[in-house]
Scaffold this active site. Structure first.
Site, short mmCIF file in Angstrom:
data_model
loop_
_atom_site.label_atom_id
_atom_site.label_comp_id
_atom_site.label_asym_id
_atom_site.label_seq_id
_atom_site.Cartn_x
_atom_site.Cartn_y
_atom_site.Cartn_z
N SER A 1 57.28 4.49 -19.44
CA SER A 1 57.87 3.28 -18.88
C SER A 1 58.95 2.64 -19.74
CB SER A 1 56.78 2.26 -18.57
OG SER A 1 55.97 2.03 -19.70
N LYS B 1 56.56 -0.56 -7.91
CA LYS B 1 57.88 -0.08 -8.34
C LYS B 1 58.65 0.37 -7.09
CE LYS B 1 55.76 0.04 -12.55
NZ LYS B 1 54.97 -1.09 -12.78
N HIS C 1 56.10 5.36 -12.50
CA HIS C 1 57.57 5.35 -12.48
C HIS C 1 58.16 6.64 -11.92
CE1 HIS C 1 57.79 1.59 -14.79
NE2 HIS C 1 56.66 2.04 -15.34
C1 LIG Z 1 53.01 3.35 -16.39
C2 LIG Z 1 52.36 2.20 -15.72
N1 LIG Z 1 51.10 2.30 -15.29
C3 LIG Z 1 50.47 1.29 -14.67
C4 LIG Z 1 51.09 0.08 -14.45
C5 LIG Z 1 50.36 -1.05 -13.78
O1 LIG Z 1 50.82 -1.20 -12.48
P1 LIG Z 1 50.71 -2.56 -11.64
O2 LIG Z 1 51.93 -3.35 -11.94
O3 LIG Z 1 50.67 -2.07 -10.24
O4 LIG Z 1 49.45 -3.24 -12.04
C6 LIG Z 1 52.42 -0.08 -14.85
C7 LIG Z 1 53.10 -1.37 -14.63
O5 LIG Z 1 53.96 -1.80 -15.31
C8 LIG Z 1 53.08 1.00 -15.50
O6 LIG Z 1 54.34 0.89 -15.93
#
Ligand SMILES: Cc1ncc(COP(=O)(O)O)c(C=O)c1O
Length: 431
Positions: free
Chosen positions: A182, A241, A210
């Site tokens: 990310s 996203k 992502h």
């Molecule tokens: C790689 C990754 N996994 C999980 C999440 C968590 O997702 P959510 O925003 O739907 O709680 C994010 C959110 O930023 C993320 O970037």
């Protein structure tokens, strides 16, 4: 000692605010699109995960309105009890078909997927092996599980093998990686992780928050782009996203999903995704499946801006995803760069240690399919001006900014960030 002493002693965020370098919680006053209104000013948004630009799409808004009119504003209960709607189940079937797995289970957020799935599947005698750059929600899922957490250096397959070598053969093993990381937008080498997992009898989970909607055939994600969907045991995705909503899912074989359904506490003890959430994602999925133009535009814009930033003299690499890291140097320099861009009407995110190694602080630029060439050029002009003032372009050097006049210590900023990131990037001894 009073429990709240720590709150009264927590001064650093206010000091950074006073210095005008605080990049968090800025107030958006418009929808999330290529151009936004932030605290009364027009800005080019380059810090959003709305990769396909669907968050303000009229078709998604209509879907949310229609679902709200039919089902109401909330499910008022958990999926486990009264909160499972027919549109939740429809979404699960359609996602299973899209991802290419027999079964899917949707949760209310992506964070809850990682918490519930990892802690539901992994017991105290099991091992979880994670990349050092894995998302915080994976780390928290591991901590909740009580399993033995081992970490390997970012995308380093030799180190992954070393870690696997040290695990006794008894006990289940789960390797968990982000498909697309990310902060830096780089990709996990799934073609190498799959044979290693097989050799050591480990299961694999890919967090593709992502990658879904962006990589693979019609946005089927990172596993699809490597052709390893059938070899990765658990594929996780979020709706926050590319799907322009909120929520998340896990895709796997039916008996695994059946088990998770009955063991994931973050699913069972939390309210179901709202009707508007489910309907929005269903509509987004329909659009993503049919229309690849957005993905093509997104990736070509990302390549264009990363090439242009490189040409201007910034330290960045060719874009493989919509996330482009522009490496600045130390933490103070990254915060100053953020501020200069903010003043010039470009909204980005600074990423400082321990989220990245010390000295490699960066500006995370994220692109949307709805950015025009004019938006990208305008942002590059702001980058060039700020980079010149900071003296970091065309010098080949990373910026170190050690001004004395700020009335706060960067060690305190690092301590606060370190606390926030917990185990994530800090140096943890391997057990
Ligand atoms: C790689 C990754 N996994 C999980 C999440 C968590 O997702 P959510 O925003 O739907 O709680 C994010 C959110 O930023 C993320 O970037």
């Amino acid at each position: 000692m009073d429990l709240f002493d720590k709150c009264r002693d927590f001064k650093i965020a206010r000091q950074v605010q006073k210095a005008g370098l605080y990049p968090y919680f800025h107030r958006m006053e418009s929808g999330q699109n290529a151009v936004v209104i932030v605290e009364g000013r027009r800005m080019i948004m380059m810090g959003s995960n709305n990769y396909l630009g669907l968050a303000t799409d009229q078709r998604l808004k209509n879907a949310a309105i229609i679902a709200t009119q039919k089902y109401g504003t909330g499910c008022v209960g958990s999926r486990f009890l009264n909160g499972t709607l027919d549109i939740h189940e429809k979404l699960e079937r359609e996602l299973a078909d899209f991802i290419g797995k027999p079964s899917v289970l949707i949760f209310t957020t992506g964070m809850q997927v990682n918490l519930g799935v990892i802690s539901g599947l992994v017991g105290k005698d099991d091992y979880i092996i994670t990349d050092k750059y894995d998302h915080a929600s994976i780390i928290d899922g591991c901590r909740l599980s009580g399993g033995k957490l081992l970490r390997f250096h970012h995308n380093d397959m030799k180190d992954l093998k070393n870690v696997l070598d040290k695990i006794p053969s008894a006990g289940g093993k789960l390797i968990v990686v982000d498909g697309v990381f990310s902060m830096e937008g780089d990709i996990a080498p799934l073609d190498k992780i799959v044979p290693l997992a097989k050799e050591y009898g480990a299961r694999i989970m890919v967090d593709d928050a992502h990658g879904i909607g962006v990589l693979g055939r019609n946005g089927r994600g990172t596993c699809d782009s490597f052709g390893v969907t059938d070899k990765v045991d658990l594929i996780m995705g979020t709706f926050s996203k590319s799907f322009a909503s909120i929520g998340g899912f896990i895709a796997a074989d039916e008996e695994i999903i059946h088990y998770i359904k009955h063991y994931a506490r973050s699913l069972i003890f939390s309210a179901a995704p709202s009707p508007a959430q489910a309907a929005t994602v269903l509509r987004a999925l329909e659009i993503i499946k049919k229309d690849t133009r957005r993905i093509k535009k997104l990736l070509s814009s990302a390549k264009y801006i990363s090439g242009k930033l490189k040409q201007i003299g910034f330290n960045t690499s060719p874009a493989l995803t919509p996330i482009i890291p522009v490496v600045i140097g130390d933490d103070m320099a990254a915060f100053k760069m953020w501020r200069m861009l903010y003043d010039r009407g470009v909204f980005v995110t600074p990423v400082v240690s321990p989220a990245v190694p010390p000295g490699r602080s960066l500006i995370r630029v994220s692109i949307m399919a709805t950015h025009t060439k004019e938006h990208l050029d305008e942002a590059c002009e702001a980058f060039e001006e700020a980079g010149n003032i900071l003296g970091i372009i065309n010098t080949g050097k990373l910026c170190t900014s050690r001004e004395k006049h700020f009335r706060f210590s960067w060690n305190a900023v690092n301590r606060w960030m370190g606390n926030l990131w917990k185990l994530n990037r800090s140096k943890q001894p391997r057990n």
